[in-house]
Design an enzyme around this catalytic site. Structure first.
Site, PDB file in Angstrom:
ATOM      1  N   THR A   1      32.507  64.367  20.196  1.00 50.81           N
ATOM      2  CA  THR A   1      33.857  63.972  20.544  1.00 50.81           C
ATOM      3  C   THR A   1      34.487  63.388  19.307  1.00 50.81           C
ATOM      4  OG1 THR A   1      33.175  63.434  22.762  1.00 50.81           O
ATOM      5  CG2 THR A   1      35.251  62.521  22.019  1.00 50.81           C
TER       6      THR A   1
ATOM      7  N   LYS B   1      35.883  58.148  15.240  1.00 47.98           N
ATOM      8  CA  LYS B   1      34.481  58.535  15.327  1.00 47.98           C
ATOM      9  C   LYS B   1      34.425  60.040  15.261  1.00 47.98           C
ATOM     10  CE  LYS B   1      31.921  59.255  18.611  1.00 47.98           C
ATOM     11  NZ  LYS B   1      31.906  60.739  18.719  1.00 47.98           N
TER      12      LYS B   1
END
Lengths: 415, 415
Positions: free
Chosen positions: B197, B186
């Protein structure tokens, strides 16, 4: 060229009115280097050789005028300054050097000096050869007509995408005689299709020898111009020159040889204030700026560590967009502390926005009021204060928010 | 939460279809941590202890799950992975540690392992205490129902502001036996009101000991995930974990103990390709991205110098906005070379956009065609190549352009 943008909401409500500096004169001209219908050449003339000090870009790819100034600074005296806007004369190779030589020679002839007593700066498009002959023929006339009252015109002539001229003045006593310090700057506006240049020219009638002047300038620039960032990008052309005409000696002023002379204490403070004033005007006219951000880091292991962390916060696109969005987003401040590479203990961090403590001991402050923080974020000036809780190191850095206008000014002109 | 944004124009036309990895199973759940109507918990279960390697954020303010993984990595084996989206469990103090402990214990109970054999990651809001009990009760059920075919669901469950799931797979022979490497990631989407993140989970059925796995991962991450930047901001939570189930041994595959075993040559290449594939998918899904920028610096004094200069270019807001504006603005590339702090000789620089040389020997290329350069800039992938002409150092960095959408995503939610 970028679309004309409205004046920054952070512009001073009133421009400073600068008195003359004894021993120097100023003239400007419209040479049509790039802009139409405005002045783009500034000439400063010193009646007698002035002491000079300078600091320059740290870029490994400096412009030709920066090379010229660095080489000339060893002489320690200045008779003239020539500045053009509209073309930065950077990354122009051999032709760039030819342009600085031609300009310095023409100015030297005009004032009866040597080319090494002429200081140069250029700002505007880079990579485009500068045709110095557009203005070298004007310099003799400018030297002749230069007058004492040209500071506002000077500040106007060096603007590129600045939305307001930047001026500051201070008066201070040196050994009982009042002297004046005037300064102008142009800011971190980027000129399409090219880049920013920070230029500043400061002059005083105090009689201070060049080495003392240089020592004071190098010290005063650290918390002012070297603590301002708009977008972390360093120009090829940044130039700050400080001149001392010494004309105050004729009024009984002392001639001061060393920077640690206690008679300079007041002058040093006034110079530092003036540089910080100009530097903040530059930050407040950052492209697209709507808010000034003052980032203070304290409790660091050293001042240098505090400065690196403060710059990490001030250059973070996420912090800057959060301020643009009026969001007291302390999580992004934690992120920027963490990435700075300096010692930090997550579980000791405290963060304030204005007077509101939003985080303490590594967690959200239990007493934190989102409404109170939101009120701070609606202000035009946003103080962010981080206490690392480790030592005595402290530094403040000045920047502006990152808005869609910044992207538009720097990216839209092709679309 | 940010407004939903359309899928990046740089998304892959077809998502990779990932085959099962022998020796592991996957399950996801919707625990309602923050999002509604979507999965937000991922659990991976290894049938037998898997070898594990990891690399983590360099932030001095890491999240609680990063602390947990770092502490667990010494054990060298993994039985389960639990990932949640919607809350980063970062800057949450003592309660953050309690949440990681509760999660690790629940997962360990569910699979019959110790908490140190459980690896954790969280992504989403920071500074908000994570209520782990929203999902700890689900883990026993997830461990039971986990299946071999969950890779696509896994990539979906860990998304925050990503506009597409990121998947990659490779097959390669190790000592004559075909093994599979699957990876998901991700990306550097920031989740309002907090931060990005980067998480990535990679697994293979090859039988490779943990120290060899770690050595290969540390090496392969340099030119891939450590050469990607969206906005120069480093998350508190970045985590890349690589697991080797060893199930290929049951099919006659070799068990390999050291990273320099030549039987790993093909695997090393495939792993590097897979990591670069995932890393570029992250850059291409940078917030507001419309173009991928591939910055190659060559002719530097070392690879490390080339990387620092390439990152200086890739992180420059002025370069990134110029690409957004489809402007072949090589002057800003010169600026970014100059500010990087590495050795550079202005008068030897050559700059290419795609195949078009725009500058050479410190000046604009005399044969430079603006039309040809403009055609390059209209592409979705913009290669920028800088030759410093000094040595053999070379590096490539991947980033995306800086658009008004980036500012909108990160700054608009309060207005």
């Amino acid at each position: 060229m970028a679309q004309s943008t409205p004046v920054s909401p952070l512009a001073p409500t009133e421009l400073a009115a600068l008195p003359p500096i004894d021993g120097m004169r100023i003239a400007t001209a419209a040479a049509g280097i790039k802009y139409k219908g405005r002045t783009d050449v500034l000439m400063m003339v010193f009646d007698a050789p002035a002491a000079v000090a300078g600091v320059f870009t740290t870029s490994r790819c400096p412009s030709a005028p920066v090379d010229h100034c660095r080489a000339s600074l060893g002489g320690g005296t200045a008779r003239a300054v020539v500045v053009n806007s509209g073309n930065a004369n950077a990354f122009t190779g051999r032709r760039g050097r030819q342009a600085t030589e031609a300009t310095a020679e023409a100015a030297a002839d005009a004032v009866g000096a040597t080319p090494r007593e002429v200081f140069l700066a250029s700002t505007g498009v880079i990579g485009e050869p500068l045709d110095a002959h557009k203005f070298t023929g004007l310099l003799a006339g400018l030297a002749e007509t230069a007058g004492a009252d040209g500071w506002r015109s000077a500040a106007d002539a060096i603007m590129t995408t600045d939305t307001y001229p930047k001026l500051a003045t201070r008066q201070v006593a040196v050994d009982g005689v009042t002297v004046t310090i005037n300064g102008i700057a142009k800011g971190a506006g980027m000129i399409a299709p090219d880049m920013a240049t920070m230029l500043s020219f400061v002059a005083t009638d105090a009689a201070i020898a060049a080495p003392a002047l240089q020592a004071m300038l190098s010290q005063a620039v650290a918390p002012s111009f070297n603590s301002v960032t708009v977008d972390s990008d360093t120009s090829t052309s940044d130039t700050l020159l400080l001149f001392a005409t010494g004309a105050a000696a004729a009024r009984g002023g002392a001639t001061i040889e060393t920077a640690d002379d206690p008679r300079l204490d007041g002058f040093r403070v006034a110079l530092s204030e003036l540089l910080l004033d100009l530097a903040r005007q530059v930050a407040r006219d950052g492209e697209g700026a709507r808010k000034e951000i003052q980032v203070t880091v304290e409790g660091a292991t050293s001042d240098a560590a505090a400065k690196r962390i403060a710059l990490s916060i001030a250059n973070s696109p996420l912090v800057k967009t959060a301020v643009a969005g009026e969001d007291a987003n302390w999580g992004r401040v934690v992120m920027a502390v963490g990435k700075a590479g300096e010692e930090a203990d997550r579980d000791r961090l405290a963060i304030h926005f204005g007077d509101i403590r939003v985080a303490v001991d590594g967690e959200r402050d239990p007493d934190y009021s989102e409404d109170a923080a939101a009120a701070v974020m609606r202000r035009a000036e946003i103080p962010i204060r981080v206490d690392l809780g480790l030592g005595q190191g402290r530094w403040t850095v000045y920047t502006c928010d990152l808005t869609k206008e910044y992207v538009a000014i720097n990216g839209d002109y092709r679309s």
